[in-house]
Design an enzyme around this catalytic site. Sequence first.
Site, PDB file in Angstrom:
ATOM      1  N   THR A   1       0.849  -1.211  -0.122  1.00  0.00           N
ATOM      2  CA  THR A   1      -0.045   0.164   0.006  1.00  0.00           C
ATOM      3  C   THR A   1       0.892   1.069   0.118  1.00  0.00           C
ATOM      4  OG1 THR A   1      -0.261   0.277   2.361  1.00  0.00           O
ATOM      5  CG2 THR A   1      -1.541  -1.283   1.492  1.00  0.00           C
TER       6      THR A   1
ATOM      7  N   LYS B   1       6.789   3.398   0.894  1.00  0.00           N
ATOM      8  CA  LYS B   1       7.714   4.081   1.058  1.00  0.00           C
ATOM      9  C   LYS B   1       7.817   4.944   2.521  1.00  0.00           C
ATOM     10  CE  LYS B   1       8.543   5.002  -3.844  1.00  0.00           C
ATOM     11  NZ  LYS B   1       7.219   4.577  -4.120  1.00  0.00           N
TER      12      LYS B   1
ATOM     13  N   GLU C   1      13.243  -2.921  -0.887  1.00  0.00           N
ATOM     14  CA  GLU C   1      13.831  -2.997  -2.099  1.00  0.00           C
ATOM     15  C   GLU C   1      13.072  -1.989  -3.437  1.00  0.00           C
ATOM     16  OE1 GLU C   1      16.571  -2.170  -4.183  1.00  0.00           O
ATOM     17  OE2 GLU C   1      17.301  -4.237  -3.582  1.00  0.00           O
TER      18      GLU C   1
ATOM     19  N   ALA D   1      11.492  -0.430  -8.041  1.00  0.00           N
ATOM     20  CA  ALA D   1      10.746  -1.392  -8.374  1.00  0.00           C
ATOM     21  C   ALA D   1      11.560  -2.745  -8.146  1.00  0.00           C
ATOM     22  CB  ALA D   1      10.000  -1.284  -9.658  1.00  0.00           C
TER      23      ALA D   1
ATOM     24  N   LEU E   1      14.645  -3.365  -9.487  1.00  0.00           N
ATOM     25  CA  LEU E   1      15.859  -3.185  -9.496  1.00  0.00           C
ATOM     26  C   LEU E   1      16.527  -3.282  -8.331  1.00  0.00           C
ATOM     27  CD1 LEU E   1      15.976   0.284 -11.887  1.00  0.00           C
ATOM     28  CD2 LEU E   1      16.328  -2.175 -12.715  1.00  0.00           C
TER      29      LEU E   1
ATOM     30  N   GLU F   1       1.793   6.797  -8.855  1.00  0.00           N
ATOM     31  CA  GLU F   1       1.213   6.397  -7.460  1.00  0.00           C
ATOM     32  C   GLU F   1      -0.142   6.365  -7.465  1.00  0.00           C
ATOM     33  OE1 GLU F   1       2.894   5.490  -4.234  1.00  0.00           O
ATOM     34  OE2 GLU F   1       4.758   5.254  -5.563  1.00  0.00           O
TER      35      GLU F   1
ATOM     36  N   ASP G   1       7.774  11.826  -4.164  1.00  0.00           N
ATOM     37  CA  ASP G   1       8.216  10.381  -4.318  1.00  0.00           C
ATOM     38  C   ASP G   1       9.859  10.230  -4.616  1.00  0.00           C
ATOM     39  OD1 ASP G   1       7.271   7.772  -4.256  1.00  0.00           O
ATOM     40  OD2 ASP G   1       7.865   7.712  -6.297  1.00  0.00           O
TER      41      ASP G   1
ATOM     42  N   LYS H   1      12.795   8.518  -2.296  1.00  0.00           N
ATOM     43  CA  LYS H   1      13.681   7.679  -2.764  1.00  0.00           C
ATOM     44  C   LYS H   1      15.207   8.000  -2.593  1.00  0.00           C
ATOM     45  CE  LYS H   1      10.564   5.770  -6.096  1.00  0.00           C
ATOM     46  NZ  LYS H   1      10.377   5.505  -7.649  1.00  0.00           N
TER      47      LYS H   1
ATOM     48  N   GLY I   1       5.716   0.100 -12.949  1.00  0.00           N
ATOM     49  CA  GLY I   1       4.786  -0.846 -13.661  1.00  0.00           C
ATOM     50  C   GLY I   1       4.286  -1.976 -12.605  1.00  0.00           C
TER      51      GLY I   1
END
Length: 818
Positions: free
Chosen positions: A559, A583, A610, A615, A617, A671, A682, A686, A800
């Site tokens: 979520t 996050k 991760e 995503a 990666l 999102e 966002d 990160k 994605g």
Amino acid sequence: MQVFKFGGSSVANAENIKKVAAIVDAAAKKNSIVVVVSALGGITDLLLMAGKEAAEGNEDFRSKVAAIEQRHFETIKELIPIASQSSLLSLVKKTMNEIEEVCNGIFLLREITPKNQDRLAAYGEWLSSQIIADAFKHLGLFVQWKDARQFIFTNSDYTHAEVYLEVTEKEIKKYFKENKSNVFVIPGFIGVDEQGVTTTLGRGGSDYTAALIAAAIDAESLQVWKDVNGMMTADPRLAANAKVIDHISYSEAMELSHFGAKVLYPPTIQPVMSKNIPLYIKNTFAPEMPGTVVGGKIKDTKVVREHIVSGISSVNNIALLSLEGSGMIGIPGFSKRLFEALSKERINVVLITQSSSEHSICVAIDQKYLPAARKVVDKTFADEIALNKVEPLKAETHLSIVALVGENMKSLPGVSGRMFGALGRNGINIRAIAQGSSEKNISTVIATDDVRKAINVLHEEFFETIQKQLNLFIVGLGNVGAKLMEQLKQQHAFLIQHLKLNVSVVGISNSRKMIFKERGISLSGWKESLAGGEPASITEFANEVIKRNMRNSIFVDVTANKEVAKVYDKMLQKSISVVACNKIAAASPFSEYKKLKELAHVFNAKFLFETNVGAALPVIGTLNDLRRSGDEIKRIEAVLSGTLNFVFNHYDGSRPFAAVVKQAQEEGYTEPDPRLDLSGTDVMRKILILAREAGYEMEMEDIINHSFMPASCMEGSVDAFYKAMEKEEAHFKSLLSAAQAANSKLKFVATFNEGKASVGLQHIKPENDLYHLYGKDNVVLFYTARYPEQPLVVKGAGAGADVTASGVFADIMRAVNE
């Protein structure tokens, strides 16, 4: 000659007794058989309950007596031909009158003594054995019935009388030497003391009766017939994957029976062990099954068992007593006085452990004896307590003992380590440990609430080499969550075949509904199941995860909900690993982030996120590998928003900027609220997460955001956001035109350099490493002490539902394998 013993469930009713008769009939064609029987199933409990109610002045005892009478009448009428029933029916009626007289006496006195209890309890076996003997006769068997009280002699410790072995063996030998029969039927459980008063050998004592007879007559074998296929590697009510033990030694069986394996009454083993008589545990309702062989000649075949451990057993209702004090150090006699005090109160010590410093000694007892134990121990050490040499007795309750048993553990290093490691990984705290020098038993004292999980964890560790069970609790079943469920279904068979991992989704929740299913929710029909679930509440969901206390549990958050992130600490404190696509927790105030990381470390759980950055990666994984190998992160440059990269790669001025953003949302790249992506929030989260994982203390407020979005677009609802973007199209076109004029592409870039971070739209020239990014690709450039000029590059699809779900899936695999 063989001895067969049939328990209460085997003779619970006429139908079952017919099964017993068929087993005895088949065996009697080959050999003489001694049949020892228990009372009809449930009758002993009814007899004792009638006595208890009578002592309480409750006249309901009469209904219990009537029920006992009715059970025996019905059994006789179903088993015995009508013409032959009268003598047995009269016997039952006469016996019921005696039982009622005993209960009336107890009712008048309002007291039941152990002596009266034994008198009442003995009627069950006495009646059942005569009914069964008569049934055998009508099958054409040559049968003799014998009252066990004519050769089982005991002391007067009523309810758990001790057998006088020498005289008992002598009388058993004498009887069987003087009497010949195809089948002997004998009531188990009962004996007689020196005054001729009826005694009982303790609940389960019919097994012991059979063993005493088998040993006295040097029987070919003792067969104990139950309602299970044999002795199990664990209690099947607690461990669904418990297996039948094919062969086990006498000493192992004794250890398991003492520590809660209900299949055998503990004293049963000693008599047959002394004569090396094999003991078979078989199933009345599946006589074709081989069952378990205990000891006997099979022991000499030197069969090497597949497993180090023979079985796992447990005992509940344990209290742990601790006697501590500096006055105990180096002073002989404290242990002796403690055990003597407990012995005087007839309190059995189940487990003992003492620290080498001699500062404390710890014993485990049955919890029901705790008040008496506390009183007698504090009285015994009253002088030392008054002088502060010893502290008053400390007690812990609601505990259980879980024991590993196996002769193959002897001199084999690492068994204890595997045991404690498996328990520790699942958050099971060990209160006390005991192991004998024989190395056949490793016992641990744990909280009773943890017993089911502990037994399953240990069973998986030592017996389930085929596959490991992983239990998932998933919150969030939108685009990414639904894809995750699809991938779990797709990979289920692969994981079992190649990784020996059985992944079970036990609980799922969306914003409206939640469901739990201990054996696993169907990965094909989960949507329909969820639609019929109960109203969703993240607090209740989290509480249910903790309450279920299942082994190898992982909480998966798919979520973007801050309320869900708030329960991570509860999960980690219960050693439940957390896999977060969300996050919010990793980007929360640094103190919260640090707390979660520390909780994961302290409680031996995993906190993995991760997918927070790229995503699927391996961005965080790569960063952590660099740091673990001794490298130092100097600078990070990254395009971290697959959404923004998709938008600026597709925005060429031919379509409105708002239409391209809408396409990104419809294809699942944004999102739930696209403004988190376009505002740069966002991306800020990160780069913040990467900076923290690189070892820097940083807050969101420390990051500079060069936003390209007009303020008007960031107000109101999502619909208002799209309308505002349409009005601001000229602004977006001007950004594009400026980039084209500079022979550049627009990229939203996050930069971290020497403790400072910023995000913003930049003009990227063709020679820049960030230039050749297409579609929804992300790229991260790590400049480190080892990669000072030519960075280590991680590049690939960064958005994605499918790839994000695969990243969550990968974290789940890391959580279980690391």
